[in-house]
Every structure is written in structure tokens, then in C-alpha cells.
Design an enzyme around this catalytic site. Structure first.
Site, PDB file in Angstrom:
ATOM      1  N   GLU A  86       0.873  -1.139   0.009  1.00 36.73           N
ATOM      2  CA  GLU A  86      -0.037   0.024   0.073  1.00 36.73           C
ATOM      3  C   GLU A  86       0.856   1.265   0.148  1.00 36.73           C
ATOM      4  OE1 GLU A  86      -1.735   1.583   3.725  1.00 36.73           O
ATOM      5  OE2 GLU A  86      -1.728  -0.559   4.273  1.00 36.73           O
ATOM      6  N   CYS A 120      -3.591  -3.263   4.321  1.00 37.90           N
ATOM      7  CA  CYS A 120      -2.636  -4.459   4.729  1.00 37.90           C
ATOM      8  C   CYS A 120      -3.169  -5.511   4.107  1.00 37.90           C
ATOM      9  CB  CYS A 120      -2.777  -4.444   6.129  1.00 37.90           C
ATOM     10  SG  CYS A 120      -2.039  -2.993   7.099  1.00 37.90           S
ATOM     11  N   THR A 162       3.064   2.954  16.596  1.00 40.85           N
ATOM     12  CA  THR A 162       2.356   1.694  15.659  1.00 40.85           C
ATOM     13  C   THR A 162       3.078   1.750  14.519  1.00 40.85           C
ATOM     14  OG1 THR A 162       0.496   2.735  15.059  1.00 40.85           O
ATOM     15  CG2 THR A 162       0.337   1.650  17.282  1.00 40.85           C
ATOM     16  N   SER A 212     -11.024   1.277  13.689  1.00 40.16           N
ATOM     17  CA  SER A 212     -10.484   0.216  13.167  1.00 40.16           C
ATOM     18  C   SER A 212     -10.278  -1.006  13.978  1.00 40.16           C
ATOM     19  CB  SER A 212      -8.904   0.773  12.925  1.00 40.16           C
ATOM     20  OG  SER A 212      -8.535   0.075  11.871  1.00 40.16           O
ATOM     21  N   HIS A 247      -2.867 -10.840  11.870  1.00 41.00           N
ATOM     22  CA  HIS A 247      -2.119  -9.465  11.500  1.00 41.00           C
ATOM     23  C   HIS A 247      -2.002  -8.693  12.883  1.00 41.00           C
ATOM     24  CE1 HIS A 247      -1.720  -5.731   9.515  1.00 41.00           C
ATOM     25  NE2 HIS A 247      -2.904  -5.404   9.795  1.00 41.00           N
ATOM     26  N   LYS A 256      -5.393  -9.678  22.361  1.00 36.41           N
ATOM     27  CA  LYS A 256      -6.770  -9.600  21.992  1.00 36.41           C
ATOM     28  C   LYS A 256      -7.657 -10.458  21.293  1.00 36.41           C
ATOM     29  CE  LYS A 256      -7.021  -4.590  23.977  1.00 36.41           C
ATOM     30  NZ  LYS A 256      -7.191  -3.106  23.581  1.00 36.41           N
ATOM     31  N   ASN A 302       4.644  -2.603  12.827  1.00 35.58           N
ATOM     32  CA  ASN A 302       3.670  -3.009  11.892  1.00 35.58           C
ATOM     33  C   ASN A 302       4.360  -2.738  10.602  1.00 35.58           C
ATOM     34  OD1 ASN A 302       1.493  -3.492  10.441  1.00 35.58           O
ATOM     35  ND2 ASN A 302       0.489  -1.545  11.311  1.00 35.58           N
ATOM     36  N   SER A 336      -7.582  -2.629   6.114  1.00 29.25           N
ATOM     37  CA  SER A 336      -8.705  -1.643   6.521  1.00 29.25           C
ATOM     38  C   SER A 336      -9.612  -1.228   5.220  1.00 29.25           C
ATOM     39  CB  SER A 336      -8.170  -0.382   7.240  1.00 29.25           C
ATOM     40  OG  SER A 336      -7.589  -0.526   8.411  1.00 29.25           O
TER      41      SER A 336
END
Length: 556
Positions: A86, A120, A162, A212, A247, A256, A302, A336
Site C-alpha cells: 500500500e 494491509c 505503531t 479500526s 495480523h 486480544k 507494523n 482496513s
């Protein structure tokens, strides 16, 4: 082909990480936030980043060239090349077409595939395309290559920690150790503005962080449900997997995500019969399912399209090789906008696994060879990248000596925005490394050339093994008034002879104002196109005033 492949496999993986990083504890102090906000709250330890010497194209060039070299295959063996990114450098020309420069010497131009772009998700879309091609009637028996590469940078604020940068290249074909489970894939797509890049003059995205994360977890639920609905027999739920690779925008979200899958299993379990068992096993499950996959995510950050495949590489290197065969690894990817998918990989022992691991270590071991910069230096790099974005003509100012050996880098952009990249194949010991400095005006005119370079040190016992140049002489600089043609000749380069000519436009002047200085490590790079031909170890090049991505250095 008379038959189609039964099992499509990932034959090899290569990881490229930036040579520079900033420590997240340093960033916490620099940003004046409470201790642990980035390191505990986000789960990040370090963050890799790139100077203006690297872009998505150079990351892809490095990843693919090193993947091919490490695995001892020819570019003629490749029938498909897919790119996921991207971090676009051009709204029309694809990174795939730039990578075709690697295939020139082999004469292989029959290579299918193109770029995939959606936040991504592009790397996963590229992988699915390669898998489908290899399984189809269009497959011609050759291998496929998938490369995912990105530079994740953010404006000052909560999202900046990030970030990250890197690339992963994968070789797809038969007879390897990582088998992609056929028919087991869950996908969920929808329309939402959680992360997007509407300002084409900036590398920075517009991010709605809370939205997001909500989208990420919602798509995880949908993909998990879809995947499990296609399973027939055997264990269901997380019991089906030995590990899970997610991811990873930041590591805390991965943890999480595992909890989310546990919740899904509980909800779908009739009466919640296994609730107590799951709670008791949570600590062990976290170590089993997520921690092994977070090596690169925690120390590099990331990498957008390459993120989940960096996690796969981390897992393969974190588990003893003798314990890998028979493992099933769940893979979840989110992009996203939104696009998401889940699939699984089975590790098999077919004699190739040890080679895959050995080659994989070559890229990952560079984690401990990187250069640590201060948060102030990191902020300056990002500010300079932003200010210089889309500038043309342009000569990058980053320090090439900080790059890893074998790194492709951006050496210049001409006035028509045409980029060129070179390969820093050789990293010389200090006693034989001397920079040839070329002074240019507006990145175009040669005004002066230092005409000497130190003879290779006798400490180098085998020049070919070390891939070092032995420059015994540097020839003359000639000034021909008609057209201002300059010639530079060098002899006795590993029993080869190289000639580099720079044709200076006759309309230019010899003003010394607005000079730009940049160092060229024994490569004679000007702001021109380097047209290379290879014949029996002989390299000949002619530099003209049109720029392109080209390889710098000799193949020995």
C-alpha cells in the site's frame, strides 16, 4: 500440464528488516507519556524505519533478489510474481514492473502477476492469486513468488509508535514443507472508513483507531465462523490449531484477538461446557498461540501487508525444528477499508524443512545487527521523508553506510519523476572502502570527479568469495567541448573490464552553484540510466541522462 498440483506449498520465506530502529522506551520518554504506554499498553519493544534511501520498490527488490539467491534458483524458474503493497510510489506504474529488472539477465519476461492494493490486505490477496495460479490449468510448471512490502509511518500523535517497515518474500510451488489447507478459507469484506490515505501528497494515513480495532475484531469473528463452517470432522474451534498467526498492527491487539476466538468457542459451545477448562488454560494458550509469532512484530513493528507473514516466520523460528512437523497454524489477516481472510497451513516433514529454516534465519538474524537511533533522529527522518516526498529531481541524503549488505536503495529521481535503484551488494572493510564523490549541479551535471580509489587490501584472501572489487586503476576524465562528454574507465575488476560513459547535455552550463554532494561506494552512479549487459563475466554500461531502477555492482 497433464495434472494439477494436489498440495500447493510455501517452499521458502525471506524476511527483510530495516537497518535502523528506535527503542520504544526512548520514544515514551521523548513523547513525555507514562512509562509502559508503548511497551506494555501496545506491547511494542522497538520500531524499524527507513530513510529516504528506501521505498517500497527497493524493499521488494531486496526481498525478491535475496529470496532467489538464498534458495539457489534461477529467475527463469519463476512463472508468476505477485506484489502486495500500500506504499505506492506511482499511481500507474506497478512495483511488479520495477521488479522485472531482476529478470533481465535470465531473459525471462513471461512472468504473470501484478500489484495488489488494499491497505494491509494486499499481501494476502497476492498469495491467494499465486496459490490459485499454481492450482489451475494455467500453471506451466514453474514457481511463483509473492512479495509483500510496506513502510508504515504516521504523523505525530498516538498512532506513530505503531509504525514499522519491512518486507517478506515467499516462494510458492510443489514439494515443500508448508502446505496451505485446500478449501479451508473464510473471508469477510465490507465498506468502512477506518484507515485510508486520501492525501496523495503525504505518506500519512487518516486513522480512526477505535473504529479500526472494532472492525478488526468483527471481521475476525466472521472469518472464524466461515472457516469453521468448512471444516469436516476432527477437532473444531481452537483445538484444531497448534498456533495462530494474526495480523499485528501492534502486539497487544494480537493477544486480544486470541481472547476473542476463545470467546467465540465458548459462545458456540452448547451450554458452555468447556468454560472452566478454557479459563484455566488461558495463560498456557497465550504462550502457545501468540507469543511465538510476535518476535518480529514486537521488534520491527507494523509492516502492513507483510505483517502476518512476519508472524509466520517468527513462529517457525521460535519453535524447535523437530517439533514443527504436524503443526497446523491458523492465519488471519485484516486490511482496513475493509478486507479480511482466514486460512491455515500444515507443516509437513519432507526433508525440506531444515533448509527453509536455515534460509529464513538469514534475514531475521539481522535484528541484532541494526543501528539504534534516538527519537530525535527518528523524528527528523520522518519529517524529511514527508518534505521530500514527490520532489523531483531529487538525490536521497540518507547514509548508505548504515544499510545492510545486499540492500537495494533509491539512488536518485530525475526531473520526470523516474526513479532508479541500485543494489548495495558489497560492504567493504574500512581499509578498502573509499567513496568516489561526484559533485553535481541540480542532480544532473558532473562538475568534478575524484579519480582515485584505494587498492583492495591484501587482507582479503579471496576477492570472489567476498564479492569485492579490485580496482587497480581509475582512468582519465576527458572534457570534450562538443557535448561535454565525460568518460571514466576502470580496469582489472575481477578479470572483467568495465566502461562507464556519462553523456552530458550540450545545453547545460558548468555553474558551480547549488551543488549537491553525495557518496557513491565504488559504483560510479550518476543521475542517469545504467544499461547493463552481461557476457562471460564482462559488464559494460553506458550512462545517459534518463533515470530508471538499475542494479549497481557486478555479478561475480
Amino acid at each position: 500440464m497433464d495434472h494439477w498440483l494436489k498440495d500447493v506449498r510455501i517452499c521458502a520465506i525471506h524476511v527483510v528488516i530495516p537497518s535502523l530502529y528506535v527503542d520504544q522506551t526512548d520514544l515514551e520518554r521523548y513523547d513525555r507519556v507514562f512509562e509502559g504506554k508503548y511497551t506494555v499498553g501496545l506491547g511494542q519493544k522497538q520500531m524499524g524505519f527507513c530513510t529516504d534511501l528506501e521505498d517500497a520498490n527497493s524493499l521488494c527488490l531486496t526481498a525478491v533478489s535475496q529470496l532467489i539467491e538464498n534458495n539457489g534458483i534461477s529467475y527463469s524458474d519463476i512463472g508468476r510474481l505477485e506484489v502486495g503493497t500500500e506504499t505506492i510510489t506511482d499511481k500507474s506504474k506497478s512495483a511488479k514492473t520495477v521488479l522485472m529488472k531482476l529478470f533481465e539477465a535470465s531473459g525471462n519476461f513471461q512472468v504473470e502477476g501484478i500489484d495488489m492494493t488494499n491497505a494491509c490486505y494486499g499481501g494476502t490477496a497476492a498469495l491467494f492469486n499465486a496459490l490459485s495460479w499454481t492450482e489451475s490449468s494455467a500453471w506451466d510448471g514453474r514457481l511463483a513468488v509473492v512479495v509483500a512490502a510496506d513502510i508504515a509511518v504516521y504523523a505525530k500523535g498516538n498512532a506513530r509508535p505503531t509504525g514499522g517497515a519491512g518486507a517478506v518474500a515467499m516462494l510458492i510451488g510443489p514439494g515443500a514443507s508448508l502446505v496451505v489447507d485446500r478449501g479451508l478459507r473464510g473471508t469477510y469484506m465490507n465498506h468502512v472508513y477506518d484507515f485510508y490515505k486520501p492525501d496523495l501528497s503525504s505518506e500519512y494515513p487518516v486513522v480512526d483507531g477505535k473504529l479500526s480495532v472494532d472492525c478488526y475484531l468483527t471481521t475476525l469473528d466472521r472469518c472464524y465462523e466461515s472457516y469453521l463452517s468448512k471444516c469436516r470432522g476432527g477437532d473444531v474451534g481452537l483445538n484444531r490449531f497448534d498456533s495462530f498467526v494474526f495480523h499485528a498492527p501492534y502486539c497487544k491487539l494480537v493477544r486480544k484477538s486470541l481472547a476473542r476466538l476463545y470467546m467465540n468457542d465458548f459462545v458456540h459451545d452448547a451450554g458452555g461446557k468447556n468454560e472452566n477448562h478454557q479459563h484455566q488454560d488461558w495463560a498456557d494458550a497465550e504462550k502457545k498461540f501468540t507469543e511465538p509469532s510476535l518476535l518480529l512484530a514486537s521488534r520491527v513493528g507494523n509492516t502492513y501487508t507483510a505483517s502476518v507473514y512476519s508472524g509466520l516466520a517468527s513462529y517457525l523460528l521460535s519453535v524447535p525444528p523437530e517439533r514443527l512437523p504436524g503443526k497446523r497454524i491458523g492465519v488471519f489477516f485484516y486490511g482496513s477499508g475493509l478486507a479480511s481472510s482466514m486460512f491455515s497451513i500444515k507443516v509437513v516433514d519432507n526433508g525440506c524443512l531444515s533448509g527453509l529454516i536455515i534460509n529464513l534465519e538469514k534475514g531475521v538474524k539481522r535484528l541484532d545487527e541494526r543501528t539504534r537511533l534516538t527519537p530525535e533522529q527518528f523524528a527528523n527522518v520522518l519529517e524529511f521523508r514527508q518534505k521530500s516526498l514527490h520532489r523531483a529531481p531529487y538525490v536521497p541524503v540518507g547514509d548508505r553506510s548504515q544499510l545492510f549488505p545486499g540492500t537495494w536503495f533509491l539512488s536518485g529521481i530525475d526531473e520526470m519523476h523516474r526513479r532508479r535503484n541500485f543494489d548495495l551488494k558489497f560492504f567493504y572493510p574500512e581499509e578498502i572502502h573509499k567513496t568516489i564523490n561526484i559533485i553535481v549541479t541540480n542532480g544532473k551535471q558532473i562538475e568534478s570527479l575524484i579519480k582515485s580509489v584505494e587498492i583492495a587490501s591484501k587482507n582479503i584472501k579471496d576477492l570472489k568469495t567476498n564479492l569485492a572489487y579490485a580496482y587497480t586503476s581509475i582512468g582519465m576524465l576527458e572534457d570534450k567541448v562538443d557535448g561535454y562528454q565525460y568518460s571514466l574507465k576502470s580496469a582489472a575488476i575481477l578479470n572483467s573490464f568495465s566502461t562507464f560513459n556519462y553523456v552530458k547535455p550540450s545545453t547545460t552550463t558548468r555553474s558551480t552553484k547549488n551543488k549537491t554532494y553525495f557518496g557513491i561506494p565504488a559504483n560510479f552512479e550518476e543521475s542517469g540510466e545504467y544499461c547493463k549487459s552481461v557476457n562471460r563475466g564482462t559488464h559494460q554500461g553506458r550512462v545517459v541522462h534518463r533515470a530508471n531502477y538499475e542494479e549497481c555492482g557486478h555479478q561475480v
